[in-house]
Design a protein around this motif. Sequence first.
Motif, mmCIF file in Angstrom:
data_model
loop_
_atom_site.group_PDB
_atom_site.id
_atom_site.type_symbol
_atom_site.label_atom_id
_atom_site.label_comp_id
_atom_site.label_asym_id
_atom_site.label_seq_id
_atom_site.Cartn_x
_atom_site.Cartn_y
_atom_site.Cartn_z
ATOM 1 N N HIS A 58 3.991 15.706 7.037
ATOM 2 C CA HIS A 58 3.028 14.495 6.272
ATOM 3 C C HIS A 58 2.737 13.990 5.418
ATOM 4 N N PHE A 59 2.045 12.671 5.203
ATOM 5 C CA PHE A 59 1.812 12.839 3.898
ATOM 6 C C PHE A 59 0.407 11.758 3.905
ATOM 7 N N LYS A 60 -0.293 12.449 3.338
ATOM 8 C CA LYS A 60 -1.717 12.508 3.299
ATOM 9 C C LYS A 60 -2.079 11.752 5.089
ATOM 10 N N ASP A 97 1.081 -1.103 0.205
ATOM 11 C CA ASP A 97 -0.115 0.426 -0.283
ATOM 12 C C ASP A 97 1.224 1.662 -0.386
ATOM 13 N N GLU A 98 2.171 1.084 0.647
ATOM 14 C CA GLU A 98 2.696 1.881 0.497
ATOM 15 C C GLU A 98 3.442 2.306 -0.236
ATOM 16 N N PHE A 99 3.933 1.925 -1.201
ATOM 17 C CA PHE A 99 4.683 2.556 -2.734
ATOM 18 C C PHE A 99 3.921 2.213 -3.900
ATOM 19 N N ALA A 100 2.951 2.446 -4.295
ATOM 20 C CA ALA A 100 2.466 2.334 -5.359
ATOM 21 C C ALA A 100 3.741 2.329 -6.374
ATOM 22 N N LEU A 153 15.834 4.734 11.784
ATOM 23 C CA LEU A 153 15.594 6.025 10.864
ATOM 24 C C LEU A 153 16.488 6.297 9.663
ATOM 25 N N HIS A 154 15.759 6.242 8.595
ATOM 26 C CA HIS A 154 16.663 6.280 7.921
ATOM 27 C C HIS A 154 15.889 7.497 5.995
ATOM 28 N N VAL A 155 16.473 7.309 5.922
ATOM 29 C CA VAL A 155 16.158 8.587 4.252
ATOM 30 C C VAL A 155 16.164 7.429 3.571
ATOM 31 N N THR A 156 15.026 7.682 2.656
ATOM 32 C CA THR A 156 15.382 6.836 1.765
ATOM 33 C C THR A 156 15.230 7.187 0.215
ATOM 34 N N MET A 157 16.482 7.050 -0.141
ATOM 35 C CA MET A 157 16.468 6.925 -1.360
ATOM 36 C C MET A 157 16.104 6.737 -2.610
ATOM 37 N N GLU A 163 -0.622 10.081 7.027
ATOM 38 C CA GLU A 163 -0.954 8.720 7.800
ATOM 39 C C GLU A 163 0.632 8.296 7.540
ATOM 40 N N VAL A 164 0.888 9.722 7.090
ATOM 41 C CA VAL A 164 2.862 8.780 7.462
ATOM 42 C C VAL A 164 3.393 10.560 8.562
ATOM 43 N N GLY A 165 3.922 10.206 9.082
ATOM 44 C CA GLY A 165 4.749 11.451 9.932
ATOM 45 C C GLY A 165 5.573 11.640 9.599
ATOM 46 N N GLY A 220 7.095 6.353 -8.931
ATOM 47 C CA GLY A 220 6.061 7.036 -10.138
ATOM 48 C C GLY A 220 6.700 8.960 -10.176
ATOM 49 N N ARG A 221 6.262 8.642 -8.733
ATOM 50 C CA ARG A 221 6.438 10.392 -7.918
ATOM 51 C C ARG A 221 7.856 10.799 -8.041
ATOM 52 N N ALA A 222 7.914 11.830 -7.512
ATOM 53 C CA ALA A 222 9.267 12.563 -7.799
ATOM 54 C C ALA A 222 10.224 12.588 -6.592
ATOM 55 N N PHE A 223 11.312 12.649 -6.487
ATOM 56 C CA PHE A 223 11.995 12.088 -4.701
ATOM 57 C C PHE A 223 11.571 13.455 -4.313
ATOM 58 N N LYS A 224 11.226 13.111 -2.948
ATOM 59 C CA LYS A 224 10.710 14.153 -1.504
ATOM 60 C C LYS A 224 11.245 13.458 -0.777
ATOM 61 N N PRO A 225 12.855 13.608 0.048
ATOM 62 C CA PRO A 225 13.760 13.526 0.869
ATOM 63 C C PRO A 225 12.201 14.244 2.235
ATOM 64 N N HIS A 226 12.501 12.250 3.106
ATOM 65 C CA HIS A 226 11.904 13.259 4.242
ATOM 66 C C HIS A 226 12.552 11.939 5.099
ATOM 67 N N LEU A 227 12.638 12.387 6.403
ATOM 68 C CA LEU A 227 12.756 11.257 7.401
ATOM 69 C C LEU A 227 11.540 10.399 8.327
ATOM 70 N N THR A 228 11.290 9.356 7.320
ATOM 71 C CA THR A 228 9.612 9.227 8.636
ATOM 72 C C THR A 228 9.602 8.603 10.337
ATOM 73 N N PHE A 229 8.959 9.072 10.758
ATOM 74 C CA PHE A 229 9.195 8.965 12.473
ATOM 75 C C PHE A 229 8.057 7.448 12.724
ATOM 76 N N MET A 230 6.601 8.566 12.036
ATOM 77 C CA MET A 230 5.812 7.302 12.142
ATOM 78 C C MET A 230 4.529 7.284 11.055
ATOM 79 N N LYS A 231 3.810 6.001 11.168
ATOM 80 C CA LYS A 231 3.196 5.449 10.177
ATOM 81 C C LYS A 231 1.802 4.905 10.327
ATOM 82 N N LEU A 232 1.080 5.021 9.749
ATOM 83 C CA LEU A 232 -0.331 4.063 10.208
ATOM 84 C C LEU A 232 -0.029 2.321 9.444
#
Length: 395
Positions: free
Chosen positions: A219-221, A91-94, A172-176, A223-225, A259-271
């Motif tokens: 956040h993303f939608k 669900d997270e990565f289309a 904790l990481h940044v996904t490239m 659902e992700v902080g 498909g989406r553009a790279f948006k660097p972020h550091l996720t600390f929570m996700k439903l």
Amino acid sequence: MQRLLRRLLPALRPRALLAPPRPMALRPAAAAGGGGSPPREHDGLENVQQKKKIFAEIKKMTQQRKKPCPSAESVDSLMAEMPFANTDIEDEFAMHATSEVNREKKRKRTTGREIPEGSERKKTKKKQYQPNYFISIPITNPEITDGIRAVQDAIIQKDHRLSKAMVRCGSLHVTMLVMHLSGEEEIGIAVDALSDSKDFVEDLLKGKTVDLSFQGIDHFKNEVGFVKLTENDDTAVLTEIAETMKKIFQEKGILAGEGRAFKPHLTFMKLSKSTQLRKEVKKIDSSLYEDFKSQYFGDEVLHRLDLCSMLKKKQPNGYYYCESSVFIGEKHAAEPDDAELVSLSKRLVENAVLKAVQQYLEETQNKTRQTDGSPVKTEEAASGTKNESDNDNSK
Ligand code: C5P
């Protein structure tokens, strides 16, 4: 001298680097792409070709795989059975096939014959395109991780259910880049692509560092902080690195990139971390982290890129299973630099030459004494040998 040098080569490899290379049945990319680094200037070593070989070998060995593991394919098949199969990943990565090259290569690799594109996508899309690997920048600066823990604690205080959504500090990481790798062969190709990426990044940076600055929460939608990266020249460089890595992986036939553009972020929570939670909580209320919305968390210098599995068992420290890691800019402890290698080679050659000359002198002396009747000085010969072995011990 060449023969001598060849005999000495194994001694040039530091012990730490002698770990057996990862077992890999087929690494076509390695064979095809083996251009390696450009030839270096003459530095006193007589056999430059030999030296290049040493460098290439050491470079390969420093991209270590940590543990033997089941194949990605077998994990894939197990995945369908797992409770998180449809939550944390799908669900997270289309993930869509992003290039024709990819699709073409994939089709040929999978079936060994051409099949109509539409039918292939219909039948296998779900299995094939599900990302199971990603390139990660680990975030380990305690200032950042402590700050994030404080935010997580504050959120949990307000809503206990969300404890299930929290990302553990060790991971904790940044996904490239995300990708799908099916089996050992593709993992091997991805390991090579990561190695090529290191060369690209170091050429791009020319000794400079990429300093990632973490400030503010978004956040993303709902659902992700995540903690945001301050947009500056360094994040522009990071974006260039991510985009080029995507190309490097895709050119090797790996299904990489969303498909989406790279948006660097550091996720600390996700439903999506918990199916149960997803049923209970549909949206993360942004007022829960209101107090931290503009907080500065700290900086992290890009020094490592890991090829991580999304599915394999995490390491005891909470970080992902790494198939391979490359170190950027700084010298890794187990990785001697060129100057060290050259000096080591020189010392070995000098000692070998010295030893040969000494032996020659002793032999001719003994011969002379034998022919003119004088006694052989065995003691001298023995003491000469001892000095040599003392030298050897000091190496
Ligand atoms: O890569 P990371 O683990 O930080 O991703 C966390 C979540 O953020 C994933 O579910 C991913 O799909 C989502 N995401 C997103 N939009 C982006 C990047 C990531 O929704 N641009």
